[in-house]
Design an enzyme around this catalytic site. Structure first.
Site, PDB file in Angstrom:
ATOM      1  N   SER D 265       1.056  -1.239  -0.291  1.00  0.00           N
ATOM      2  CA  SER D 265       0.085   0.288   0.104  1.00  0.00           C
ATOM      3  C   SER D 265       1.253   1.622  -0.102  1.00  0.00           C
ATOM      4  O   SER D 265       1.790   1.693   0.454  1.00  0.00           O
ATOM      5  CB  SER D 265      -0.770   0.086   1.005  1.00  0.00           C
ATOM      6  OG  SER D 265      -1.419   0.822   1.355  1.00  0.00           O
ATOM      7  N   LYS D 271       0.983  -3.614   5.627  1.00  0.00           N
ATOM      8  CA  LYS D 271      -0.438  -4.678   4.471  1.00  0.00           C
ATOM      9  C   LYS D 271      -0.052  -5.433   3.098  1.00  0.00           C
ATOM     10  O   LYS D 271       1.207  -4.722   2.675  1.00  0.00           O
ATOM     11  CB  LYS D 271      -1.102  -3.139   3.482  1.00  0.00           C
ATOM     12  CG  LYS D 271      -2.372  -3.183   4.479  1.00  0.00           C
ATOM     13  CD  LYS D 271      -3.584  -1.945   4.067  1.00  0.00           C
ATOM     14  CE  LYS D 271      -4.569  -3.118   3.209  1.00  0.00           C
ATOM     15  NZ  LYS D 271      -5.497  -2.242   2.413  1.00  0.00           N
ATOM     16  N   ASN D 273      -1.685  -6.354   0.283  1.00  0.00           N
ATOM     17  CA  ASN D 273      -2.814  -6.587  -0.403  1.00  0.00           C
ATOM     18  C   ASN D 273      -2.633  -7.429  -1.260  1.00  0.00           C
ATOM     19  O   ASN D 273      -1.725  -8.080  -1.815  1.00  0.00           O
ATOM     20  CB  ASN D 273      -3.251  -5.199  -1.160  1.00  0.00           C
ATOM     21  CG  ASN D 273      -3.024  -4.573  -0.771  1.00  0.00           C
ATOM     22  OD1 ASN D 273      -4.082  -4.420   0.126  1.00  0.00           O
ATOM     23  ND2 ASN D 273      -2.781  -2.641  -0.531  1.00  0.00           N
ATOM     24  N   ARG D 304     -24.383  -9.021 -44.968  1.00  0.00           N
ATOM     25  CA  ARG D 304     -23.512  -8.070 -43.846  1.00  0.00           C
ATOM     26  C   ARG D 304     -23.796  -7.107 -43.292  1.00  0.00           C
ATOM     27  O   ARG D 304     -24.636  -6.590 -43.708  1.00  0.00           O
ATOM     28  CB  ARG D 304     -21.919  -7.293 -44.935  1.00  0.00           C
ATOM     29  CG  ARG D 304     -21.114  -6.699 -44.048  1.00  0.00           C
ATOM     30  CD  ARG D 304     -19.777  -7.096 -45.157  1.00  0.00           C
ATOM     31  NE  ARG D 304     -19.091  -7.996 -45.871  1.00  0.00           N
ATOM     32  CZ  ARG D 304     -19.478  -7.932 -47.176  1.00  0.00           C
ATOM     33  NH1 ARG D 304     -19.174  -7.013 -47.709  1.00  0.00           N
ATOM     34  NH2 ARG D 304     -19.817  -9.148 -47.788  1.00  0.00           N
TER      35      ARG D 304
END
Lengths: 438, 438, 438, 438
Positions: D265, D271, D273, D304
């Site tokens: 982080s 952290k 993550n 088409r």
């Protein structure tokens, strides 16, 4: 609103209730076979498993509170089964086992309904392809007239696409409709050592496949079914779009069957609206959105989802309904389709013969080479368009063209019926594929 | 299945029928005011415009064949109006005028229902925000504990998002619900010179806006409503997701209100499932898919669409239903939400205090500069994680930390209640915005 | 591929990088103003915030590993800022603060680009509406000729729809583009008591709104923007669909501007394809799918999402690109649109005059009453269609018609120019709305 | 941004250009074989068909104007081929023949890349399933702890779902990748009688299937591929969701492999993550939206499409990219997944043993019947929850329980390892299915 009565019934609350009861009955029988519960209990449970014994509204209401309808259904079923046997209702199963298995039963009967109407669509396409194999019309690309085709070839294209959609649904019907049975978290623990035997018998009882593992949060089979349904609805949408374009006032080459009360405008007495085609288009759009939900619900938490699973039920029912609506209406439309072959030919002609320009290039190239021929014809076309001449006149005025071709030869070059290439052979291929499937 | 009874009724076939009849009645009155039809005819027509006089199934069935329900409804209404007046039924209008106007009436009553429940959600959020403004819990990012917040701040976030969704729906209710009146192709030609007067009176009669032009194929208002509904459902989905994550066995910080029959598992007696949150999640997913259909149907042909318009009706009804289901359930959930403040605090603590690491960086930076502080704390965290130490212990073991802070200071640094920044002021902002709206 | 170079640049990696740097620079300045960091640091940081100092590929690559590009960008920015000031880079912010604020900056410049082209579309529509207010053509419903309109009225419809889409985007630009600043979990804790002051200054610095709360997981504003973009693209899709239908070989009423290299077929030298309209249609379809993703990503976890947020970035960029592609091409198409007024009139005539049937009903009703008139004309139309007569001939053969109208009167009744109702007044209303907006 | 470099290259503009050139070269060779063009021309054309000879930007730019890139490519290729042979470039083909065939070549190489990573995912799952077949953890339903499972069973579930997705993609690779060759409107007319021979040789040259008919507007194969890709991405999304839920701070049972620069982080040093899982979630969401576009584009006009075809190209490329990003990241995540078996067991225990309630019901039922046992255990659980007792304590306090079981028996009943049902056998089934596929 655009579904069929048969499909409406196949996905009705009553049908869902019966499918859940069928799953409970089969479970009891499978457990009796595996020696897990007394045979008499299985008989008693199965006897109670008829939808008309239950109060649909009550179960529905309680199911909303409980988060799924199986919780109150099991309670009601226990109450309906007399005495000792009631202890063996839903033995070792979890709500999702019953609801997912019921889903497969619902899908099976729905796919059978769809298959019949898809067969009808294919048969109607085959008939049109064969009958109109030489009915010359303009091919159209980007909504512009291109080179000629026949209406039979267009119908052969619809046929091939319909067969593809039908084949895929049949594959899924055969291979991917499986029972769900895992108990609380997929281990079958509450059934003791008999668990896997019960799964096998459960599958046999219901005529569904036995999966490798419980699929409580492995939802690809639902997503595959959804995608195949959306594709089938999309193929119907393509056919309906073609028909509605052909029905345009300025085109007028093909028409939905008319009938009293069909396609009238409330304001314009003379109008004959493509109401069938329009309903199909609406169904195809809705199918796409509903299938999108079911592609998204694959991502489910751990051993049972907190939301994604619960979003499946009504989306799938609605998807089956709109797909049925689309298929049925295309069948009806094609079985009674009115073709105006004369107008098809006129439209080719009134477009000034430009649809044949490519062919003139091909013919001229034999004399002056590809590049020069292409450039020359482009020039002639530009001149003709500018002077608002039909291509024939412009060709006959062109010195290079006159140098190589007589008027009769120019006329032959401009005859669309002489420039259909492999059309007939392609129609035969499509018909052969259809026949080998039927 | 997860809608509310009130919304189910608001979008029922009966309600649609009555809304169409209301449009026909208002049209007649407007035309009488403009001198286009006799006042007595308007009276007679209006008198006949009550849904219970009509056979819903018959009109529905014939509507499928006709491509829309107005065609048979007008016929039935003409039959219901005695004598001469019947000639003036639906005068100069086209089916779409009636159906689109009815749609706006349906949407209006549906938005009123939603507004009430959205107000309830907002009120419950406001209550929670205020009451729990100091209830410390972990902020969580990417499902990891981050720095502390309070539950009040989380509720303030829900509140603000709910107000945004509600405001947008109110804007649309006020500004974008307009009558539709154009006649066969939008020129009002069948009404002669009185056309625009009729439009104005028609709008006044129904309390809807008068549009600049007929909007037969200008469908942004439908798409805007659909998007706002999906957004409201999505905001509810966010709240429900938070609640279901907080209800996890391992988190246990907040709980939906329990009640007999709610959230029981058919297999596991002890379970208390987040059935409300799960239903909301299901509704939000379905809302997204249904809104997707209505974003796609903007692309419509010429003066009336061949399919896209017809895909709107049921998609919009379903979208209103699932949005109502989501909003109602969140209201119910929040009004009875049980908060375990102790567990919130425990979870912060058992995560070893790492949520406070940022704060230690801030404090240490005053002594050794940002970069060095950040590096040092990262190192301490790594060591603590490796050795499975709480952050407190690792900090107290660190020579740099000890050089600047006493144990008491470290404890103060690690107290989440001391690191809430603008939390309380932010809650006040959210509450002020809520109060200024109420 | 169908976007504009300007929009491609506006959402390029370079632009995103610069927008993130603008956010970092503004943050530093705001923090200096609030006394949180030294003014000299803010100057140094702001000076370093130019995209060309950074290696886009390196940041992009590291950003993938880190989960978002801000993590490596902050590191690179710290390295780029000399000495002490580097400690104050990104002070107290979280990655999402920077990325969300950058998103708002990107959206702002993109909306400005769109607004210009939407204004161009509106101006071209207004020009066409005014110029062709009396150019009679067939109104068409369900792809069938209905009653006459003028091409000016059709263009006025396009104008009104375009103005609605533009107004909504302008509203969002004015009201919903807000800075994001909350720090790790939305409390601004790392900024101490100055947090809210920083937010205010940050917003002022960037000219964005100050939100009530950080909106890390309150994503309605993104979804609202997405919906408004999809609606704008859808409105363009509607215009393009009309043009491509008018360009059909069998209709030939309007044409995209031609140019060397535009719309040529590789196989058919004479073809003039609606390449602009087709590109718009493709863009509108893609816009719908991309907006669908952004309606779904509202449901985000707690204080930062684990997936939904990360799905926004590229979806939004692509959505801006396809919307720009659609708007630009419609502008180009309409600014050079070629109208064949003669063909418009011819098409009305060659449809046999049936478009005027409603008017005959109206006229006949004065003599024999509505019901009888409608029945009679329906009968005459049926006969005419069956016998392939123009409506005029069938009317002149009808004894009831002859009893009330002379041949000249019948001709007058059948003149579309006499049956345009409020067309001119409606065009004036649309033009007035346009002028009041400009 | 979350794709793989290999897939990015596989769908790059260069790869598309080369695929189109491969199609042109194969076409020339096939036409030479059928005697339609001189063998020397085919040699010359094939020799010129290498992407590096062409200016990508120029072709791209001109392709936008022309509506597709084949128009300018054919011109450039004609210029690159010396002399007479240039006349035979693109002979009898239409742009869509080349672009659709190139699409199939692109999809083929993309599917091969995906298959390799899907095999890696499956292998990693198989390894985890086998290794952790006895690693007891909590099964979780609706995000609540349910009965115990093992982590091996969870991995076996991932394995089975991955194999299903891989099998479906392999089926499509084998059966549905077909050349496109029909010429201007699908009749092969410009090739004269040799048309179908050319198609056969063209297919052989490229190793693609020969379709029954040209599929210019029969787009089910594209939609099927899109659906299968979205399903594969969705299965990856399910695995990633499970991992991110297991990585939650409060759960802590499994972790993505960490690495420098991964998952940090910018605000919180401690952290870690779930950046991989989050990227997968983002990819899965985007895949769903992109597949939705390709389900909608089935509905195409006549020979088409005017828009729907043109919306396919970039949607399909993006879909391949995000699917690859999802699959690669899951592979990486699972190959380095860190399991905390101790924490898994702890979490089961700290939930107070309630996960074993079902088992107590089963055991007690042998003594007092199902219904009574269920009611009794429900009562005991309620009491335990109310008094915040572990289930063990509440059971030991219950007179009925004590009447039938000793303390040791109660402990045995509460041991999760004794209540795994068919877990091991199910893992074996999943592994057997995996091995039979490899």
């Amino acid at each position: 609103m655009f579904t069929t009565p048969a499909m409406q019934e196949a996905v009705s609350d009553e049908s869902w209730l019966q499918a859940m009861l069928d799953a409970e009955a089969a479970l009891a029988r499978a457990e009796a076979q595996a020696g897990l519960i007394p045979p008499s209990a299985a008989v008693a449970i199965a006897a109670a498993c008829t939808a008309d014994r239950f109060d649909l509204d009550e179960i529905g209401g309680a199911g909303v509170a409980a988060g799924n309808p199986v919780v109150p259904l099991v309670e009601a079923l226990r109450a309906a089964v007399a005495g000792e046997a009631s202890n063996y209702v839903h033995h070792g199963a979890t709500s999702q086992d019953i609801l997912d298995t019921a889903t497969m039963l619902i899908v099976r009967s729905a796919l059978d309904l769809l298959d019949e109407d898809l067969h009808g669509v294919a048969a109607a396409c085959a008939e049109l392809a064969d009958q109109h194999r030489a009915t010359v019309m303009s091919g159209r690309t980007l909504l512009q007239q291109a080179v000629p085709i026949t209406f039979g070839l267009k119908a052969a294209g619809w046929l091939t696409a319909t067969l593809e959609a039908r084949t895929r649904l049949a594959e899924l019907r055969a291979a991917r409709l499986a029972v769900q049975l895992g108990g609380a978290a997929g281990t079958l623990a509450a059934m003791g050592p008999a668990g896997l035997d019960v799964v096998r018998s459960f599958a046999e009882e219901l005529g569904l496949a036995e999966p490798v593992l419980p699929w409580h949060t492995a939802r690809a089979r639902i997503a595959e079914i959804a995608a195949a349904l959306a594709i089938a609805a999309g193929v119907m949408g393509k056919i309906a779009l073609d028909v509605s374009l052909l029905m345009q006032t300025e085109v007028g080459e093909a028409f939905e069957p008319g009938a009293p009360g069909r396609g009238r405008s409330s304001a314009m007495p003379q109008k004959r609206n493509p109401v069938g085609a329009v309903a199909v288009a609406a169904c195809a759009r809705r199918a796409q959105g509903l299938a999108g939900v079911l592609l998204g619900t694959i991502v489910q938490e751990h051993e049972r989802a907190a939301g994604a699973w619960q979003a499946e039920w009504e989306s799938l029912s609605s998807l089956l309904e709109v797909t049925a609506g689309a298929v049925f209406r295309v069948r009806e439309m094609l079985e009674g389709l009115e073709i105006d072959a004369e107008r098809m030919r006129e439209n080719l002609d009134t477009s000034g013969g430009f649809a044949m320009a490519e062919r003139v290039v091909v013919a001229l190239a034999e004399h002056m080479g590809q590049a020069a021929a292409r450039a020359r014809v482009q020039e002639i076309c530009a001149r003709a368009l500018e002077q608002r001449l039909p291509l024939r006149d412009a060709l006959l005025l062109d010195i290079a063209v006159r140098g190589h071709f007589s008027t009769a030869q120019v006329d032959a070059l401009l005859d669309p019926a002489n420039y259909l290439g492999a059309t007939s052979a392609l129609i035969d291929r499509a018909l052969a594929a259809y026949r080998s499937r039927s």
